[in-house]
Scaffold this motif. Structure first.
Motif, PDB file in Angstrom:
ATOM      1  N   SER A  41      21.222  10.917  84.650  1.00  9.96           N
ATOM      2  CA  SER A  41      21.298   9.302  84.270  1.00  9.96           C
ATOM      3  C   SER A  41      20.054   7.955  84.903  1.00  9.96           C
ATOM      4  O   SER A  41      19.215   7.354  84.676  1.00  9.96           O
ATOM      5  N   THR A  42      20.573   8.451  86.173  1.00 11.99           N
ATOM      6  CA  THR A  42      19.952   7.343  87.316  1.00 11.99           C
ATOM      7  C   THR A  42      19.182   8.513  87.842  1.00 11.99           C
ATOM      8  O   THR A  42      18.371   7.546  88.967  1.00 11.99           O
ATOM      9  N   ARG A  53      20.661   2.778  84.012  1.00 13.95           N
ATOM     10  CA  ARG A  53      21.146   3.957  83.986  1.00 13.95           C
ATOM     11  C   ARG A  53      22.196   4.274  84.569  1.00 13.95           C
ATOM     12  O   ARG A  53      22.251   5.411  84.325  1.00 13.95           O
TER      13      ARG A  53
END
Length: 272
Positions: free
Chosen positions: A15-16, A39
């Motif tokens: 997500s990041t 994110r």
């Protein structure tokens, strides 16, 4: 039949991270920091406190607080008793993305037909860099636990949908993928470049690709490309428990659906 609304099992925790194949932004950029903050949220999680957002983004807590307040004013985040949640503004923007407005709308009748014929989980996927992004999903009766979610991403080489998207993406991308270490999500993931090259050639020949427990244990799928004037735009797949994978029954069904969707998209005035 259950249309997936984006909730469900999380994909691999990316997500990041900057998606593969996409240049990394300047880390000091305000927009970059805001995107990193958004994110940081992951599927099936509740609200996140500033401390956790700071840890996940690597940004100072004061910076996270300022960004969170600004994003809340814009409707991209919302306050909750336990911290912050993603805001309704992101949902509204997401509904304007062309893949939702056109591709998903065109694909849904064919996904529903596949579901009615098989009662299995149906996926629609598109490529982003070296990942497949799941644009839509209909959950089957078996209720199998899949690593996919609408809007989630997985490596191209570990899924049937992804391998189909890669096979038709062009030799340049294939060579790029084969030249680097291949990701392993399960013990069955294909990590040998020669074996993957053979699989991709077979997909181009037959129009069908397979995932045999390569993205998740006890889960297999069969997939086929959606082509518009010879160019790959998406792929459809049927996911089943591994012991129920029946290529003779499932491959013709997904192939027929993908060909029909390809014809509809090819006739559309704006087919991209």
């Amino acid at each position: 039949m259950q249309r997936d609304n984006g909730a469900g099992n999380a994909d691999t925790d990316r997500s990041t991270a900057v998606p593969p194949g996409r240049p990394g932004p300047t880390r000091g950029n305000v927009l970059d920091r805001g995107v990193r903050l958004l994110r940081a949220f992951r599927p099936s999680e509740g609200a996140l406190r500033l401390t956790e957002l700071s840890r996940r983004t690597g940004l100072p807590k004061a910076t996270v607080h300022r960004l969170a307040e600004q994003l809340t004013e814009l409707g991209l985040l919302q306050r909750a008793p336990a911290g912050f949640l993603l805001g309704i503004g992101l949902f509204e923007l997401g509904e304007l993305v062309p893949v939702k407005l056109r591709l998903r709308e065109a694909a849904l009748p064919f996904m529903q037909d596949l579901y009615e014929a098989t009662h299995e989980t149906i996926h629609l996927g598109v490529r982003d860099g070296l990942d497949v992004i799941y644009a839509d999903r209909i959950r089957g009766h078996a209720g199998i636990d899949t690593p996919s979610r609408v809007g989630g991403r997985l490596p191209l080489t570990c899924t049937g949908v992804g391998k189909v998207l890669l096979a038709y993406a062009g030799q340049g991308l294939v060579d790029e993928v084969l030249a680097q270490p291949l990701p392993r999500l399960t013990a069955h993931s294909v990590t040998d470049p020669g074996r993957l090259a053979d699989e991709l050639a077979q997909i181009r020949y037959s129009g069908v690709g397979y995932d045999r427990q390569e993205a998740a244990p006890r889960l297999s799928c069969v997939a086929s490309p959606v082509l518009v004037h010879g160019q790959i735009v998406a792929a459809l797949s049927i996911s089943v428990p591994a012991h129920q994978l029946q290529p003779a029954r499932l491959a013709p069904a997904v192939r027929t659906a993908s060909l029909a969707l390809s014809r509809v998209l090819s006739r559309a005035p704006d087919n991209h």
